[in-house]
Scaffold this active site. Structure first.
Site, PDB file in Angstrom:
ATOM      1  N   ASP A  10     -17.637 -18.530 -76.398  1.00  0.00           N
ATOM      2  CA  ASP A  10     -16.370 -18.582 -77.113  1.00  0.00           C
ATOM      3  C   ASP A  10     -15.261 -18.569 -76.067  1.00  0.00           C
ATOM      4  O   ASP A  10     -15.092 -17.579 -75.351  1.00  0.00           O
ATOM      5  CB  ASP A  10     -16.270 -17.363 -78.033  1.00  0.00           C
ATOM      6  N   ASN A  24      -3.119 -30.461 -80.114  1.00  0.00           N
ATOM      7  CA  ASN A  24      -2.563 -31.723 -80.590  1.00  0.00           C
ATOM      8  C   ASN A  24      -1.133 -31.798 -80.059  1.00  0.00           C
ATOM      9  O   ASN A  24      -0.589 -30.816 -79.554  1.00  0.00           O
ATOM     10  CB  ASN A  24      -2.642 -31.841 -82.119  1.00  0.00           C
ATOM     11  N   GLY A  32     -10.376 -26.351 -84.853  1.00  0.00           N
ATOM     12  CA  GLY A  32     -11.251 -26.279 -83.691  1.00  0.00           C
ATOM     13  C   GLY A  32     -10.788 -25.274 -82.655  1.00  0.00           C
ATOM     14  O   GLY A  32     -10.349 -24.170 -82.971  1.00  0.00           O
ATOM     15  N   VAL A  33     -10.868 -25.665 -81.394  1.00  0.00           N
ATOM     16  CA  VAL A  33     -10.473 -24.810 -80.272  1.00  0.00           C
ATOM     17  C   VAL A  33      -9.010 -24.402 -80.405  1.00  0.00           C
ATOM     18  O   VAL A  33      -8.652 -23.243 -80.180  1.00  0.00           O
ATOM     19  CB  VAL A  33     -10.709 -25.540 -78.930  1.00  0.00           C
ATOM     20  N   ASP A  34      -8.168 -25.344 -80.782  1.00  0.00           N
ATOM     21  CA  ASP A  34      -6.731 -25.088 -80.923  1.00  0.00           C
ATOM     22  C   ASP A  34      -6.472 -23.948 -81.905  1.00  0.00           C
ATOM     23  O   ASP A  34      -5.774 -22.982 -81.583  1.00  0.00           O
ATOM     24  CB  ASP A  34      -6.042 -26.375 -81.388  1.00  0.00           C
ATOM     25  N   SER A 122     -11.435 -33.486 -76.256  1.00  0.00           N
ATOM     26  CA  SER A 122     -11.621 -34.723 -77.026  1.00  0.00           C
ATOM     27  C   SER A 122     -13.024 -34.934 -77.573  1.00  0.00           C
ATOM     28  O   SER A 122     -13.266 -35.906 -78.279  1.00  0.00           O
ATOM     29  CB  SER A 122     -11.197 -35.972 -76.225  1.00  0.00           C
ATOM     30  N   GLY A 124     -14.648 -33.120 -79.758  1.00  0.00           N
ATOM     31  CA  GLY A 124     -14.829 -32.612 -81.120  1.00  0.00           C
ATOM     32  C   GLY A 124     -14.315 -33.621 -82.133  1.00  0.00           C
ATOM     33  O   GLY A 124     -14.803 -34.754 -82.211  1.00  0.00           O
ATOM     34  N   VAL A 125     -13.296 -33.221 -82.871  1.00  0.00           N
ATOM     35  CA  VAL A 125     -12.765 -34.086 -83.937  1.00  0.00           C
ATOM     36  C   VAL A 125     -12.142 -35.375 -83.399  1.00  0.00           C
ATOM     37  O   VAL A 125     -11.973 -36.326 -84.154  1.00  0.00           O
ATOM     38  CB  VAL A 125     -11.742 -33.341 -84.835  1.00  0.00           C
ATOM     39  N   TYR A 126     -11.829 -35.432 -82.093  1.00  0.00           N
ATOM     40  CA  TYR A 126     -11.270 -36.659 -81.526  1.00  0.00           C
ATOM     41  C   TYR A 126     -12.351 -37.687 -81.224  1.00  0.00           C
ATOM     42  O   TYR A 126     -12.055 -38.804 -80.804  1.00  0.00           O
ATOM     43  CB  TYR A 126     -10.433 -36.366 -80.285  1.00  0.00           C
TER      44      TYR A 126
END
Length: 173
Positions: A10, A24, A32-34, A122, A124-126
């Site tokens: 983590d 973003n 996510g991480v953000d 980038s 993950g969701v990117y």
């Protein structure tokens, strides 16, 4: 010499000088991480991001760039926010991904960080393909930290065993 390593874990629990946030461009939190970094670090991080948006980053943080804020309640001194590119099959954006890592390291030097923890920016969701994301990350870090660098430890902190294995392969190459 800089130690470059990969661990599963983590990122919000890392005891390093700087934690990199895969942000973003709005800098106002996300998933996510953000989202995890903003939740764990507390409202001080968001408050500083809002100040940046009201002053020097009115249009948001450009893709491939990075900026530092407080780390709030995290076991770090700074959060370095970077915006990685969304993956595209029709356009090579690997230069922007490399820039996100390079600029994060430059900002870490500016704030005199000696240790830094990165997520898989980038990947993950990117939608960046994991093996290529690991290769770009490792190659960029290796070429960016060398003689004269004040950074002693670069740690890739990966959420899953699968992503860890990909980064370990990239480190072994």
């Amino acid at each position: 010499m800089t130690l470059i390593e990969a661990v599963q874990g983590d990122i919000t629990r890392q005891r390093v000088d700087a934690i990199v946030n895969a942000a973003n461009s709005s800098l106002l939190g996300g998933g996510g991480v953000d989202g995890a970094i903003h939740r764990a670090g507390g409202p001080e991080i968001l408050a500083e991001c809002r100040r940046l948006r009201e002053t020097t980053l009115r249009d948001g943080l450009p893709t491939g760039d990075a900026v530092a804020t407080t780390a709030g309640r995290l076991d770090a001194r700074h959060v370095i926010h970077t915006v990685g590119p969304v993956y595209s099959r029709s356009e090579d954006r690997s230069g922007l991904l490399a820039s996100a890592y390079r600029r994060s390291l430059e900002v870490a030097e500016e704030v005199q960080a000696r240790s830094i923890a990165f997520p898989a920016v980038s990947a993950g969701v990117y939608g960046w393909p994991a093996d290529d994301a690991a290769r770009v990350a490792v190659d960029t870090v290796r070429s960016s930290v060398g003689r004269g660098s004040g950074i002693e430890i670069v740690r890739f902190v990966l959420f899953s065993a699968d992503m860890l294995a990909r980064f370990e392969r990239a480190l072994a190459d």
